[in-house]
Enzyme design. Structure first.
Site, PDB file in Angstrom:
ATOM      1  N   TYR A   3     -13.237  -8.063 -32.881  1.00  0.00           N
ATOM      2  CA  TYR A   3     -13.076  -7.183 -34.019  1.00  0.00           C
ATOM      3  C   TYR A   3     -13.997  -7.830 -35.213  1.00  0.00           C
ATOM      4  O   TYR A   3     -13.628  -7.744 -36.426  1.00  0.00           O
ATOM      5  CB  TYR A   3     -11.823  -6.817 -34.440  1.00  0.00           C
ATOM      6  CG  TYR A   3     -11.050  -5.905 -33.521  1.00  0.00           C
ATOM      7  CD1 TYR A   3     -11.268  -4.485 -34.148  1.00  0.00           C
ATOM      8  CD2 TYR A   3     -10.304  -6.058 -32.558  1.00  0.00           C
ATOM      9  CE1 TYR A   3     -10.732  -3.510 -33.226  1.00  0.00           C
ATOM     10  CE2 TYR A   3      -9.753  -5.088 -31.777  1.00  0.00           C
ATOM     11  CZ  TYR A   3     -10.010  -3.599 -32.095  1.00  0.00           C
ATOM     12  OH  TYR A   3      -9.327  -2.561 -31.375  1.00  0.00           O
TER      13      TYR A   3
ATOM     14  N   TYR B 167      -2.892   4.213 -31.733  1.00  0.00           N
ATOM     15  CA  TYR B 167      -3.594   3.066 -31.291  1.00  0.00           C
ATOM     16  C   TYR B 167      -2.664   2.370 -30.289  1.00  0.00           C
ATOM     17  O   TYR B 167      -1.569   2.235 -30.454  1.00  0.00           O
ATOM     18  CB  TYR B 167      -3.843   1.934 -32.267  1.00  0.00           C
ATOM     19  CG  TYR B 167      -4.442   0.701 -31.858  1.00  0.00           C
ATOM     20  CD1 TYR B 167      -5.976   0.694 -31.586  1.00  0.00           C
ATOM     21  CD2 TYR B 167      -3.688  -0.360 -31.344  1.00  0.00           C
ATOM     22  CE1 TYR B 167      -6.442  -0.288 -30.711  1.00  0.00           C
ATOM     23  CE2 TYR B 167      -4.337  -1.445 -30.652  1.00  0.00           C
ATOM     24  CZ  TYR B 167      -5.838  -1.445 -30.471  1.00  0.00           C
ATOM     25  OH  TYR B 167      -6.480  -2.598 -29.825  1.00  0.00           O
TER      26      TYR B 167
ATOM     27  N   ASP C  76       5.561   3.630 -27.232  1.00  0.00           N
ATOM     28  CA  ASP C  76       4.669   2.300 -27.368  1.00  0.00           C
ATOM     29  C   ASP C  76       5.282   1.389 -28.222  1.00  0.00           C
ATOM     30  O   ASP C  76       5.009   1.767 -29.676  1.00  0.00           O
ATOM     31  CB  ASP C  76       3.324   2.738 -27.561  1.00  0.00           C
ATOM     32  CG  ASP C  76       2.395   1.420 -27.686  1.00  0.00           C
ATOM     33  OD1 ASP C  76       2.906   0.435 -27.635  1.00  0.00           O
ATOM     34  OD2 ASP C  76       1.156   1.574 -27.828  1.00  0.00           O
TER      35      ASP C  76
ATOM     36  N   LYS D 260       3.987  -7.464 -28.389  1.00  0.00           N
ATOM     37  CA  LYS D 260       3.610  -8.394 -29.273  1.00  0.00           C
ATOM     38  C   LYS D 260       4.822  -9.653 -29.777  1.00  0.00           C
ATOM     39  O   LYS D 260       4.532 -10.644 -29.589  1.00  0.00           O
ATOM     40  CB  LYS D 260       3.230  -7.704 -30.810  1.00  0.00           C
ATOM     41  CG  LYS D 260       1.953  -7.239 -30.404  1.00  0.00           C
ATOM     42  CD  LYS D 260       1.536  -6.708 -31.786  1.00  0.00           C
ATOM     43  CE  LYS D 260      -0.200  -6.159 -31.759  1.00  0.00           C
ATOM     44  NZ  LYS D 260      -0.426  -4.804 -31.474  1.00  0.00           N
TER      45      LYS D 260
HETATM   46  C1  LIG Z   1      -1.474  -4.232 -30.618  1.00  0.00           C
HETATM   47  C2  LIG Z   1      -1.031  -3.028 -29.946  1.00  0.00           C
HETATM   48  C3  LIG Z   1      -1.479  -2.743 -28.506  1.00  0.00           C
HETATM   49  C4  LIG Z   1      -2.045  -3.460 -27.615  1.00  0.00           C
HETATM   50  O1  LIG Z   1      -1.633  -4.740 -27.586  1.00  0.00           O
HETATM   51  P1  LIG Z   1      -2.645  -5.887 -27.166  1.00  0.00           P
HETATM   52  O2  LIG Z   1      -1.576  -7.009 -26.944  1.00  0.00           O
HETATM   53  O3  LIG Z   1      -3.651  -6.208 -28.402  1.00  0.00           O
HETATM   54  O4  LIG Z   1      -3.528  -5.666 -26.138  1.00  0.00           O
HETATM   55  C5  LIG Z   1      -0.961  -1.515 -28.221  1.00  0.00           C
HETATM   56  N1  LIG Z   1      -0.078  -0.769 -28.600  1.00  0.00           N
HETATM   57  C6  LIG Z   1       0.203  -0.912 -30.158  1.00  0.00           C
HETATM   58  C7  LIG Z   1       1.366  -0.051 -30.623  1.00  0.00           C
HETATM   59  C8  LIG Z   1       0.050  -2.088 -30.749  1.00  0.00           C
HETATM   60  O5  LIG Z   1       0.218  -2.560 -31.963  1.00  0.00           O
END
Ligand SMILES: *Cc1c(COP(=O)(O)O)cnc(C)c1O
Length: 426
Positions: free
Chosen positions: A9, A136, A240, A269
């Site tokens: 990025y 996202y 997600d 995360k």
């Molecule tokens: C960061 C993120 C992803 C992607 O995760 P990575 O570990 O960066 O591949 C997917 N969905 C959401 C909601 C995110 O915040």
């Protein structure tokens, strides 16, 4: 910039040089030059209990001396089994089968493949997904396809599969339109599901907070309605929770805070406390059963070299112990954010103030368009660094998402820093 590294990025030509970090402790990072900066964004949203936490470090060290890695197909190990059991116990009833991978994008990718093949395995294939504008879900092709179209995916748009997008009912303090936006979104979703009942393999959403799309927040009521719609129209609901999981929204998971249980959930995360890459996709027994068969073609042919890495699982188990200890902290941060934000409520450069759990966000009023490239973002990043704060606005959206170990005094100091940055903006 280092001559051998291609940073993520980052437009190397115009970006300021990357800052070298030497160590971390609690909510603080120490730079090469000895300066301390307060990590107000949990290092891209992963760090939950503070940097270099000794308990997680010790768990990793211990596991590394015993078993660092082993093939996870045909073999299994204690850290993965314990982690799966403890996650299922914490998640709402109905989410039972844990599939391991190693980052957020793949957790979502796996959910998409599970949802798609779920219908194929029953001889009733479906063509598309329903997702939200501004969402996202990661940087792989599958997750770019289901993400709201943006500058991140624009170059690749010809290669992305079919997805229908509906509006996300983003809301904030004093928003008179909150319910209207929800109704509009619900009507559009219902119309899409009713018009083509066999089209959608699933509905994908970041529950309560859209992260990279600008910390856009919706009300729990919306997610409850979405749950009902998915049920009525016989499609799968995918949450997600890569960012919202593990305390971020003030409860262990956004689905609990919203009282809306999906058929599949994606977590990553915060899962290891921010120590090691690890992810899981957890699904219902009903989905699992659609793959349970004598027919090889019904297998989920997916897996990664480092699937369920024992070190990652050990870190996650240690992080779960700390989650239990820090529960009062992530539960009470919303009240603290609220108190601090109240003081900025009438600031002429701010609008759309909003808080969910440990995440606070606000839009900075600028003459430019509201988007990721808004120059005010970079201006604030620089000004924050000068004040010893790690902030990284998404365009003109300024947000805080600190590790749970941040003290009340540290958080107050971060807000005073923000106030003085805003005052000096022009
Ligand atoms: C960061 C993120 C992803 C992607 O995760 P990575 O570990 O960066 O591949 C997917 N969905 C959401 C909601 C995110 O915040």
């Amino acid at each position: 910039m280092h001559p051998n590294i291609w940073y993520p990025y980052t437009q190397a030509k115009t970006a300021p040089s990357a800052i070298k970090v030497k160590s971390g402790k609690g909510a603080w990072l120490e730079l090469e030059n000895g300066r301390q900066i307060l990590d107000c964004i949990s290092s891209w949203w992963v760090n939950t209990h503070g940097h270099a936490h000794p308990q997680i470090a010790a768990a990793i060290y211990q596991q590394a001396q015993q078993l660092e890695q082993v093939i996870f197909s045909g073999f299994t190990h204690d850290p993965a089994e314990q982690l799966a059991e403890r996650l299922v116990a914490k998640l709402p009833d109905g989410l039972e089968r844990v599939f391991f991978s190693d980052n957020g994008s793949t957790a979502v990718e796996v959910a998409l493949k599970m949802a798609y093949q779920y219908w194929v395995n029953q001889g009733k294939p479906r063509q598309a997904f329903l997702a939200f504008q501004g969402g996202y879900h990661g940087d792989t092709f599958g997750t770019m396809a289901v993400g709201g179209r943006s500058i991140f995916s624009e170059v690749f748009s010809d290669l992305l599969f079919e997805v229908d997008f509906v509006p996300f009912p983003a809301t904030y303090w004093d928003d008179p339109q909150a319910e209207l936006k929800e109704q509009t979104a619900i009507q559009k979703i219902e119309a899409a599901l009713a018009e083509q009942p066999q089209r959608y393999a699933g509905i994908l959403i970041e529950p309560l907070v859209q992260g990279a799309g600008g910390m856009q927040m919706c009300r729990p009521e919306f997610l409850q309605q979405l749950r009902q719609l998915a049920q009525q129209h016989n499609t799968l609901l995918i949450f997600d929770e890569v960012m919202t999981g593990f305390g971020r929204t003030g409860d262990w998971f956004a689905c609990q805070r919203a009282q809306s249980t999906p058929d599949l959930i994606c977590l990553s995360k915060g899962i290891t406390g921010g120590f090691l890459p690890l992810a899981v996709t957890v699904c219902s027994e009903q989905i699992y059963q659609a793959f349970y068969s004598d027919a090889p073609i019904k297998t989920l042919y997916h897996g990664h070299s480092y699937t369920a890495n024992p070190l990652g699982c050990a870190a996650a188990l240690a992080s779960l112990d700390l989650m239990a200890v820090n529960e009062p902290t992530f539960q009470s941060m919303e009240a603290q954010h609220t108190r601090e934000l109240q003081k900025l409520r009438s600031h002429p450069r701010l609008e759309k103030l909003r808080v969910t759990g440990t995440i606070a966000a606000m839009d900075i009023v600028t003459p430019e368009q509201t988007d990721y490239l808004n120059p005010v973002g970079m201006q604030i990043r620089q000004a924050a660094l000068e004040r010893g704060l790690l902030l990284r606005p998404l365009g003109n959206v300024l947000y805080l998402m600190p590790p749970y170990c941040i003290t009340a005094e540290e958080l107050t100091a971060a807000y005073s820093g923000i106030e003085s940055i805003l005052t000096q903006l022009d």
